[in-house]
Design an enzyme around this catalytic site. Structure first.
Site, short mmCIF file in Angstrom:
data_model
loop_
_atom_site.label_atom_id
_atom_site.label_comp_id
_atom_site.label_asym_id
_atom_site.label_seq_id
_atom_site.Cartn_x
_atom_site.Cartn_y
_atom_site.Cartn_z
N ASP A 32 1.42 24.70 24.25
CA ASP A 32 2.00 23.55 24.49
C ASP A 32 3.80 23.66 23.99
O ASP A 32 4.45 22.69 23.82
CB ASP A 32 1.44 22.64 23.45
CG ASP A 32 1.66 22.88 21.90
OD1 ASP A 32 1.93 24.00 21.57
OD2 ASP A 32 1.49 22.11 21.01
N GLU A 33 4.15 24.94 23.92
CA GLU A 33 5.54 24.99 23.77
C GLU A 33 6.02 26.36 24.35
O GLU A 33 5.52 27.12 24.46
CB GLU A 33 5.88 25.38 22.08
CG GLU A 33 7.05 25.11 21.67
CD GLU A 33 7.06 25.27 20.16
OE1 GLU A 33 7.90 26.17 19.40
OE2 GLU A 33 6.34 24.55 19.35
N ASP B 203 8.57 21.27 23.68
CA ASP B 203 7.28 21.05 22.93
C ASP B 203 6.79 19.89 23.53
O ASP B 203 7.29 18.59 23.53
CB ASP B 203 7.50 21.03 21.40
CG ASP B 203 6.39 20.72 20.63
OD1 ASP B 203 5.55 21.42 20.65
OD2 ASP B 203 6.09 19.47 20.33
#
Length: 421
Positions: A115-116, A16
């Protein structure tokens, strides 16, 4: 008790990017993403705009976090407020994914969001070392190459890696934590309130609370049959997830459940005129139907909801209707929404609209109505329109209502991910 030796023990990393939007802009502005006071809001021109991301220092020193409002941000010269740069965010996210390919093949990477990501690093011990050593290398490379901080959870499956990330790694000084099956009872079961566990929203939490379930441990010890009677297949998933059991592979959704396609929209202003409300509903039905067609699906159940303005003291309704023949035709979905609106709407001021379709079937299994001579043509037109928009852009072909005062599609076509590019 489960015999965990019967379940796969993979080496999964859940990576993350810490305060991704804020961190990317901070680096672009020559600031330290960990120490600067920076926020990204949906639109700096709207005082009630939502905070999309806040730097760690902003959260710590000013208590401003994702979901806060622009008017809540203190008037302090140290604070930098920015609009989103979605094009930049997507480019950086793509480059970070390419960085993962240094360590694992593309088939071992699942991009969960901008974002992950999940990485399966099993079998790479002789090349890169243990999962923890690989996590440290990746975290260090992301910082060296992009100047961006990250956190990583490690687990034997995707679910445990994600829970480890959210519940421990993000709070760890090192930014990396590892969970095993043996940690579930000690680290997961005490979690309360239930919504702190990934995969449990406020509605499910409220229902579970009404059943006397207030912690993950209580959920794990609850009668499986009763959970299945209440939630269906999701009850089975909730029960097994409380034990840390997840059999999904990289690339598959962790929460299976009923697949659906939906769209919700908070309007930029209050809508009072029925004609304007219908304009937005039609645009949203177009988008929902397009998503179904892209995946060659058709739906039997249409879900429709309106949220009222704060001037109406909030409130609203959400209703569903199942149709006889599954459809992915915009007008079919639109007409059902209008029926539900006619039955439940009493002229209140509207500020949000939500539409989703469920109980999906493969499109080629659609039964054509013998009494609708144009049914096949309407279905085919939808795919033709989708192809034109795919080739020439979402604004290349719009319905007339999108050019009226109530339409929003023309404005949204200029956005990326719902925000400024």
């Amino acid at each position: 008790m489960f015999d965990y030796t019967q379940f796969p023990k993979r080496s999964i990393l859940c990576v993350d990017m810490k305060s991704f939007y804020a961190s990317v802009i901070a680096v672009q502005e020559g600031l330290d993403p960990l120490t600067c006071h920076l926020v990204v809001v949906g639109n700096t021109d709207r005082n009630g705009s939502v905070v999309l991301a806040a730097s760690p220092a902003m959260k710590k020193d000013f208590k401003i976090k994702t979901g806060s409002r622009l008017f809540e941000i203190p008037d302090d010269p140290k604070i930098k407020v920015h609009n989103p740069r979605m094009g930049l965010f997507v480019r950086v996210s793509t480059e970070i994914t390419k960085l993962f390919f240094r360590y694992v093949p593309p088939s071992s990477v699942h991009t969960y969001s901008v974002d992950e990501s999940f990485l399966n690093v099993g079998g790479l011990e002789k090349v890169w070392g243990t999962p923890l050593e690989i996590a440290k290398k990746i975290k260090n490379d992301i910082m060296l190459d992009f100047g961006l901080p990250s956190t990583i959870g490690i687990g034997p499956n995707m679910l445990i890696a994600k829970l480890c990330l959210d519940l421990e790694a993000k709070k760890s000084p090192s930014g990396i934590s590892t969970w095993s099956y043996e940690d579930i009872q000690e680290k997961l079961w005490p979690i309360s309130p239930l919504r702190e566990m990934w995969g449990i929203g406020s509605r499910v939490e409220k229902t579970l609370n009404s059943m006397g379930i207030f912690s993950i441990g209580q959920l794990a010890k609850y009668d499986l049959k009763l959970l299945e009677n209440k939630f269906g297949i999701m009850g089975n998933q909730l029960y097994h997830h409380a034990w840390g059991i997840d059999l999904s592979e990289i690339g598959a959704p962790i929460i299976q459940g009923q697949i659906s396609y939906g769209k919700s929209q908070i309007l930029l202003r209050d809508y009072k005129e029925i004609s304007e409300i219908k304009s937005v509903i039609l645009e949203m039905c177009e988008e929902v139907a397009r998503r179904a067609r892209v995946n060659n699906k058709a739906a039997r159940t249409i879900n429709f909801g309106l949220g009222y303005s704060k001037n109406e003291f909030g409130g609203g309704f959400h209703r569903s209707r199942t149709i006889e023949n599954p459809s992915n035709i915009t007008i079919d979905i639109y007409n059902v929404c209008l029926e539900l609106m006619s039955e439940n709407y009493r002229g209140q001021t509207v500020r949000s609209i939500s539409i989703s379709i469920t109980k999906l079937e493969n499109d080629y299994e659609m039964q054509l109505d013998l009494f609708d001579d144009n049914g096949w043509k309407k279905r085919k037109i939808g795919y033709v329109v989708d192809d034109i928009r795919k080739r020439f852009g979402p604004a290349s072909l719009l319905r007339a209502v999108s050019y009226t005062s109530g339409g929003t599609a023309l404005h949204r076509a200029s956005l990326l991910g719902g925000h400024k590019k």
